[in-house]
Write a protein that holds these residues in place. Structure first.
Motif, mmCIF file in Angstrom:
data_model
loop_
_atom_site.group_PDB
_atom_site.id
_atom_site.type_symbol
_atom_site.label_atom_id
_atom_site.label_comp_id
_atom_site.label_asym_id
_atom_site.label_seq_id
_atom_site.Cartn_x
_atom_site.Cartn_y
_atom_site.Cartn_z
ATOM 1 N N LYS B 106 0.807 -1.216 0.000
ATOM 2 C CA LYS B 106 0.000 0.000 0.000
ATOM 3 C C LYS B 106 0.840 1.265 0.000
ATOM 4 O O LYS B 106 0.396 2.287 -0.462
ATOM 5 C CB LYS B 106 -0.914 0.048 1.230
ATOM 6 C CG LYS B 106 -1.689 -1.215 1.472
ATOM 7 C CD LYS B 106 -2.668 -1.478 0.361
ATOM 8 C CE LYS B 106 -3.342 -2.813 0.618
ATOM 9 N NZ LYS B 106 -3.818 -3.448 -0.531
ATOM 10 N N THR B 110 -0.651 5.084 -2.464
ATOM 11 C CA THR B 110 -1.773 5.802 -1.871
ATOM 12 C C THR B 110 -1.433 6.523 -0.585
ATOM 13 O O THR B 110 -2.218 7.299 -0.095
ATOM 14 C CB THR B 110 -2.906 4.823 -1.553
ATOM 15 O OG1 THR B 110 -2.349 3.796 -0.731
ATOM 16 C CG2 THR B 110 -3.435 4.207 -2.825
ATOM 17 N N ARG B 112 -0.244 9.187 1.870
ATOM 18 C CA ARG B 112 -0.124 10.629 1.640
ATOM 19 C C ARG B 112 0.915 11.296 2.506
ATOM 20 O O ARG B 112 0.966 12.503 2.593
ATOM 21 C CB ARG B 112 -1.477 11.304 1.873
ATOM 22 C CG ARG B 112 -2.440 10.855 0.805
ATOM 23 C CD ARG B 112 -3.727 11.614 0.828
ATOM 24 N NE ARG B 112 -4.681 10.881 0.036
ATOM 25 C CZ ARG B 112 -5.785 10.327 0.491
ATOM 26 N NH1 ARG B 112 -6.083 10.444 1.761
ATOM 27 N NH2 ARG B 112 -6.591 9.651 -0.286
ATOM 28 N N THR B 153 -1.349 -9.879 2.442
ATOM 29 C CA THR B 153 -0.511 -8.804 1.884
ATOM 30 C C THR B 153 0.106 -9.289 0.596
ATOM 31 O O THR B 153 0.619 -10.402 0.512
ATOM 32 C CB THR B 153 0.629 -8.471 2.859
ATOM 33 O OG1 THR B 153 0.064 -8.269 4.132
ATOM 34 C CG2 THR B 153 1.379 -7.246 2.417
ATOM 35 N N ASP B 154 0.045 -8.433 -0.393
ATOM 36 C CA ASP B 154 0.658 -8.800 -1.662
ATOM 37 C C ASP B 154 2.082 -8.285 -1.648
ATOM 38 O O ASP B 154 2.377 -7.199 -2.148
ATOM 39 C CB ASP B 154 -0.155 -8.174 -2.803
ATOM 40 C CG ASP B 154 0.165 -8.835 -4.132
ATOM 41 O OD1 ASP B 154 -0.512 -8.510 -5.116
ATOM 42 O OD2 ASP B 154 1.100 -9.665 -4.170
ATOM 43 N N LEU B 157 3.961 -7.595 -5.097
ATOM 44 C CA LEU B 157 3.550 -6.370 -5.783
ATOM 45 C C LEU B 157 4.176 -5.162 -5.115
ATOM 46 O O LEU B 157 4.692 -4.256 -5.770
ATOM 47 C CB LEU B 157 2.022 -6.252 -5.788
ATOM 48 C CG LEU B 157 1.493 -4.978 -6.426
ATOM 49 C CD1 LEU B 157 1.717 -5.015 -7.916
ATOM 50 C CD2 LEU B 157 0.017 -4.804 -6.143
ATOM 51 N N SER B 200 -8.869 -3.045 -3.492
ATOM 52 C CA SER B 200 -9.088 -4.072 -2.493
ATOM 53 C C SER B 200 -9.258 -3.386 -1.163
ATOM 54 O O SER B 200 -8.546 -2.432 -0.862
ATOM 55 C CB SER B 200 -7.895 -5.014 -2.485
ATOM 56 O OG SER B 200 -8.079 -5.990 -1.502
ATOM 57 N N ARG B 202 -8.822 -2.299 2.461
ATOM 58 C CA ARG B 202 -7.570 -2.339 3.210
ATOM 59 C C ARG B 202 -7.594 -3.351 4.334
ATOM 60 O O ARG B 202 -6.686 -4.126 4.519
ATOM 61 C CB ARG B 202 -7.310 -0.975 3.813
ATOM 62 C CG ARG B 202 -6.695 -0.037 2.854
ATOM 63 C CD ARG B 202 -6.332 1.214 3.601
ATOM 64 N NE ARG B 202 -6.241 2.323 2.697
ATOM 65 C CZ ARG B 202 -5.154 2.599 2.005
ATOM 66 N NH1 ARG B 202 -4.108 1.851 2.143
ATOM 67 N NH2 ARG B 202 -5.137 3.611 1.181
#
Lengths: 204, 565
Positions: B106, B110, B112, B153-154, B157, B200, B202
Motif C-alpha cells: 500500500k 496511496t 499521503r 498482503t501482496d 507487488l 481491495s 484495506r
C-alpha cells in the motif's frame, strides 16, 4: 424494499443494485462454505431464491462483508464497477489457487433521470440467480482440492477515474499462472448483467 | 563537509580491516584448530554473532552518527548495512508517529505522508554504491515492522512497486505502443487494465481459526475413514454372495438400470439391451434390444405383480414388455427427452424425464397420458410411489425433493435442503408417511422426512455421493449405496441412524440398488461393470420358525381335537 414489492415486475436502478448486492452476499457465502475456507459449523441455513443457502454466523466476517458490500452497492448505483473477484490464496505460500470472477455490465441509460423502470419479473430474476448459485455449489465436482489452509480476498475492478475512498487501496489483478477456466451461467436484471466464471490452478 | 556516504564507508571499512587482521593472527596461531573453531562457532547459539547483520542498537548508533554528520532531518531513518541492503528494499519506520507502519503493497501509491520515495532521501545512495565489508551476511531480510495480515498482503507487488519507482525512465514513443499491445495479449482480450482500477479493501477478511484444516480433503481422499459404528448384534457377511458380470453398463448417475421383481427376476439394462437374470436358477435371458446404436435404455421398472416390465429409453418412449411371452405389449410416447425414472402405482405408471416433466400413464387405456407435472426444472432422477399409493416422491437434478398427493398438479411439499441432485428416494414400508432421500456429490446427506407435517426428522452426513436407498422391514434398517471414495454400501439402524455395517468391494461408484422379494439380499450395480449380491438382511430361521409356529398351533390343536374324537 417496499417499492419493489408493490411493483413486482418493474425494476428500478435502486432495486437492481439491491438484487445484485444481495446475490453477491449469498454467492460469496456459498463459495466460502463450499471451498471450506471457514469451518462448516460456523454457517447456518437460510431460505433464499427457493434454495437453502448457507451464510456465515461469524461476526467479524459478517462485518467485513457488510462493509465491503455496502461500498460495492454504491458503486453499482453509480455504475462505476466492472468486476468483482473473489481470490482464494494459500496461507503459507500466498499463492493464488482459485479466482472467482463476476463481470458486471451496466446499462448506462438507466441512470438518466427520465428513464422508465424496466419490465422483468422478480421470479424470473430469482430463477436465474438460483441457477447460478446451484452451479457454484456443483463446481465442487471438478475443482481441485484445497489442500492447505486458505484465506480469501475481494478485488473490485472500477473505472479508472473513480475517486478511491480511504478504506480501499490499489492491488494487482492476482492472476493464476497455470490456470483452467470454466464459465458459469449469468443473470440479468435488464439494468445490470452479471457473468460468472471460475479460474483454478491446473494441477498436473 | 564530507559526504554522508563516504563517512560511513570509511568507518565500516576500518572495522572490517581490524576484523580481518584479528582473524589472520588467529588463524596463524591456531591453524590446525581452524576447522574445529568454525564448527563450534556455528553451533554456539548463545555467543555473539560474528557474521550476522548488525544488531539493532548498532544500526541505530550508525544512523545517529550519520545524522549528526549531515545535520539531520526531523525524521529518523534506519539504515541497513550494505550487505543486506544490496538488492532489497529499504524498510522505513517512523518512530514516535502515531501511524502504524504500512504494509508493503500500500505504501508507494496511496500513502499521503511525505518523504516516502526512496530515491529522494540521501541515505539511499549508499545502498547501491557502498562496499560490502561483511561478505557473509545472510540474505534473509531483517525488519522490525508490524504487518497486520501477512497472509493477505501482496508482498511481491509491493516490492516491485517500491523498486521500480527509482529507475523510472520514460519509454520511447514506439515502445509504449508495443507495451500496450503486449499487455492486451497477456490479459487475453479482457478489458484493457489501463481503463480499470483494481481495488481491495484495506482491512482484510478474518482468517479461519488456527488449526482448522479444510475437511474436504478428508472427504475426497481415498482410504478408509474410521466411521462411528453402531453395535451390530448379527453377523453381516463382508463379502458378496455372488458377483455378476455387467459389461457395457452405462456409468450415468441419473439412470435407474436395475430392478428386482416379485417373481425373483433381476432386470438389468446394459447399453441398448435388457437382460433378465432368474435368481432362482441363475439363468439369463435377453429380453429386448434396441436397433439403433445411438439409443440406449435409461430406466427399467417391474410392476408390482412381477409379470410386466416397463422400459424407458433415450428417445423418450416407455415400452411395456410381457416377460413370460417376451413380447412388447405397448409403447407410450410423449416425452421430449430421455426417461430416467419410472414408478408404478397399481395401474398408473409415472415417468420422469430429462426435461423435468413427470407424466402419469394409465396403462389400461389407449389414451394413456392422464397427468403431467412440471415442477422440476431439470432431470427427474428419483421417483417412487408410497406403498399405500397416496403420495409420490420425486427428486431432481435441480436439488428439489417434491412430494405430490395422488395425481395433484402441484406438490404438497417442495424440499430445498439438498444441495445436489436427489436421486435416492425411498418410502418407509412400515410407516407410510416417512420418506428417505439422499443427495449427490455436493450434498452427501441422507434426510428422513415426515410428509404429513413436512418436517425433516433426521439428517446424516454420509461423506459420499448417495445413489440409492432401500429399507429393510425385517430389521428396521436402511441401506444406502455410495460413490467416491469408498464405493461402499452402508447399513443404518432406524431411527437412530447409527452405522451398522459398511460393505466394500466395488471398485467404482455404486449406481443403483435393488432388493430381493424376500428381503434378504441386496443387489448393487456399479460403474466397475459388476453386480454384487449381498446377503445382508438374512432371514433369521429361528425368527421365521417362531412366527410360523404361532400359525401352526391352532391347526395342530384342531387336528389333535379331531384325532381325539
Amino acid at each position: 424494499m417496499a417499492g419493489k414489492l408493490a411493483q413486482k415486475s418493474a425494476i428500478t436502478l435502486r432495486g437492481s443494485t439491491d438484487i445484485v448486492a444481495e446475490f453477491f452476499s449469498y454467492g460469496i457465502n456459498s463459495i466460502l462454505y463450499q471451498r471450506g475456507i471457514y469451518p462448516p459449523e460456523t454457517f447456518s441455513r437460510c431460505q433464499k431464491y427457493g434454495l437453502t443457502l448457507l451464510v456465515t454466523t461469524d461476526d467479524t466476517l459478517k462485518k467485513y462483508l457488510a462493509e465491503v458490500l455496502a461500498q460495492i452497492k454504491e458503486w453499482l448505483y453509480s455504475m462505476t464497477v466492472q468486476k468483482l473477484v473473489v481470490v482464494i490464496k494459500s496461507v503459507d505460500t500466498a499463492e493464488v489457487l482459485e479466482r472467482w470472477q463476476f463481470d458486471i455490465e451496466c446499462d448506462k441509460s438507466a441512470k438518466d433521470p427520465g428513464a422508465k423502470p424496466r419490465e422483468k419479473s422478480e421470479a424470473d430474476i430469482n430463477k436465474e440467480i438460483s441457477a447460478v448459485i446451484r452451479q457454484i455449489t456443483a463446481t465442487v465436482t471438478f475443482l481441485p482440492l484445497l489442500e492447505t489452509a486458505c484465506v480469501f480476498d475481494l478485488l473490485v475492478y472500477t473505472d479508472k477515474d473513480l475517486d478511491v475512498p480511504d478504506s480501499w487501496g490499489e492491488s494487482g489483478p492476482q492472476f493464476i499462472s497455470n490456470s483452467e477456466e470454466v464459465r458459469l451461467r449469468s443473470f440479468t436484471t435488464t439494468i445490470h448483467k452479471v457473468d460468472a466464471m471460475v479460474c483454478y490452478k491446473k494441477d498436473d | 563537509m564530507p559526504k554522508r556516504g563516504d563517512f560511513k564507508v570509511e568507518k565500516l571499512s576500518e572495522i572490517a580491516k581490524r576484523r580481518n587482521q584479528i582473524k589472520q593472527r588467529k588463524s596463524d596461531i591456531m591453524a590446525h584448530f581452524n576447522f574445529e573453531n568454525n564448527l563450534s562457532e556455528l553451533t554456539k547459539l548463545d555467543a555473539p554473532m560474528q557474521r550476522g547483520p548488525l544488531m539493532r542498537w548498532q544500526r541505530k548508533a550508525l544512523s545517529l552518527d550519520d545524522q549528526a554528520g549531515a545535520g539531520g532531518s526531523s525524521d529518523r531513518h534506519l539504515s541497513l548495512p550494505e550487505g543486506i541492503a544490496g538488492g532489497l528494499s529499504p524498510r522505513r519506520t517512523r518512530i514516535g508517529s502515531s501511524r502504524t507502519p504500512s504494509k508493503g503493497s500500500k505504501t508507494p501509491l496511496t500513502c499521503r505522508t511525505p518523504n516516502r520515495t526512496p530515491g529522494k532521501t540521501p541515505g539511499n545512495s549508499k545502498k547501491v554504491s557502498g562496499k560490502t565489508p561483511n561478505k557473509k551476511t545472510p540474505l534473509t531480510p531483517h525488519s522490525d515492522r508490524f504487518i497486520p495480515s501477512r497472509s493477505t498482503t501482496d508482498q511481491d507487488l509491493g516490492h516491485y512497486l517500491m523498486m521500480n519507482n527509482e529507475n523510472e525512465n520514460p519509454l520511447a514513443g514506439g515502445k509504449v505502443d508495443y507495451q500496450q499491445r503486449v499487455t492486451e495479449n497477456i490479459c487475453k482480450g479482457q478489458q484493457d487494465p489501463q481503463n480499470a482500477k483494481i481495488l481491495s479493501f484495506r482491512q482484510k477478511a478474518p482468517q479461519a481459526k488456527e488449526g482448522y484444516l479444510n475437511n474436504l480433503k478428508v472427504l475426497y481422499s481415498s482410504g478408509k475413514c474410521s466411521a462411528p459404528k453402531a453395535l451390530s448384534t448379527r453377523q453381516i457377511p463382508q463379502q458378496p454372495d455372488r458377483i455378476l458380470d455387467a459389461p457395457e453398463l452405462l456409468d450415468d448417475y441419473y439412470l435407474n438400470l436395475l430392478d428386482w421383481s416379485s417373481h425373483n427376476h433381476l432386470a438389468l439394462a446394459l447399453g441398448g439391451s435388457v437382460y433378465l437374470w432368474n435368481a432362482g436358477n441363475s439363468t439369463v435371458t435377453l429380453l429386448c434390444e434396441l436397433e439403433s446404436e445411438e439409443e440406449y435404455i435409461s430406466c427399467v421398472s417391474w410392476i408390482k405383480e412381477g409379470n410386466i416390465l416397463a422400459v424407458g429409453n433415450s428417445t423418450g418412449a416407455v415400452q411395456l414388455w410381457d416377460v413370460s411371452q417376451q413380447k412388447l405389449m405397448r409403447t407410450m410416447g410423449g416425452h421430449a427427452a430421455r426417461v430416467g425414472s419410472l414408478a408404478w402405482n397399481s395401474y398408473i405408471l409415472s415417468s420422469g424425464c430429462r426435461s423435468g416433466a413427470i407424466h402419469h400413464h394409465d396403462v389400461r387405456v389407449a389414451d394413456h397420458q392422464v397427468g403431467t407435472l412440471t415442477s422440476h426444472a431439470q432431470e427427474v432422477c428419483g421417483l417412487q410411489w408410497a406403498p399405500d399409493g397416496r403420495y409420490l416422491a420425486s427428486g431432481g437434478n435441480d436439488n428439489l425433493l417434491n412430494v405430490w398427493e395422488g395425481m395433484a398438479e402441484a406438490p404438497v411439499h417442495s424440499f430445498t435442503h439438498h444441495m445436489a441432485a436427489v436421486k435416492a428416494v425411498a418410502w418407509c414400508p412400515w410407516q407410510p408417511s416417512v420418506l428417505a432421500s439422499g443427495g449427490g456429490t455436493a450434498d452427501r446427506h441422507i434426510r428422513l422426512w415426515n410428509v404429513l407435517t413436512g418436517a425433516c426428522l433426521h439428517s446424516v452426513d454420509t461423506n459420499s455421493q448417495v445413489c440409492s436407498i432401500l429399507w429393510s422391514s425385517s430389521y428396521k434398517e436402511l441401506i444406502s449405496g455410495h460413490g467416491f471414495s469408498q464405493n461402499q454400501l452402508i447399513i443404518w439402524k432406524y431411527p437412530a441412524m447409527g452405522r451398522v455395517a459398511e460393505l466394500t468391494g466395488h471398485t467404482a461408484r455404486v449406481l443403483g440398488l435393488a432388493m430381493s422379494p424376500d428381503g434378504s439380499t441386496v443387489a448393487s450395480a456399479a460403474a466397475d461393470e459388476t453386480i454384487r449380491l449381498w446377503r445382508c438382511f438374512e432371514i433369521d430361521k429361528q425368527r421365521k420358525s417362531s412366527s410360523s409356529k404361532s400359525f401352526k398351533e391352532p391347526v395342530t390343536k384342531s387336528a389333535l381335537q379331531r384325532g381325539i374324537r
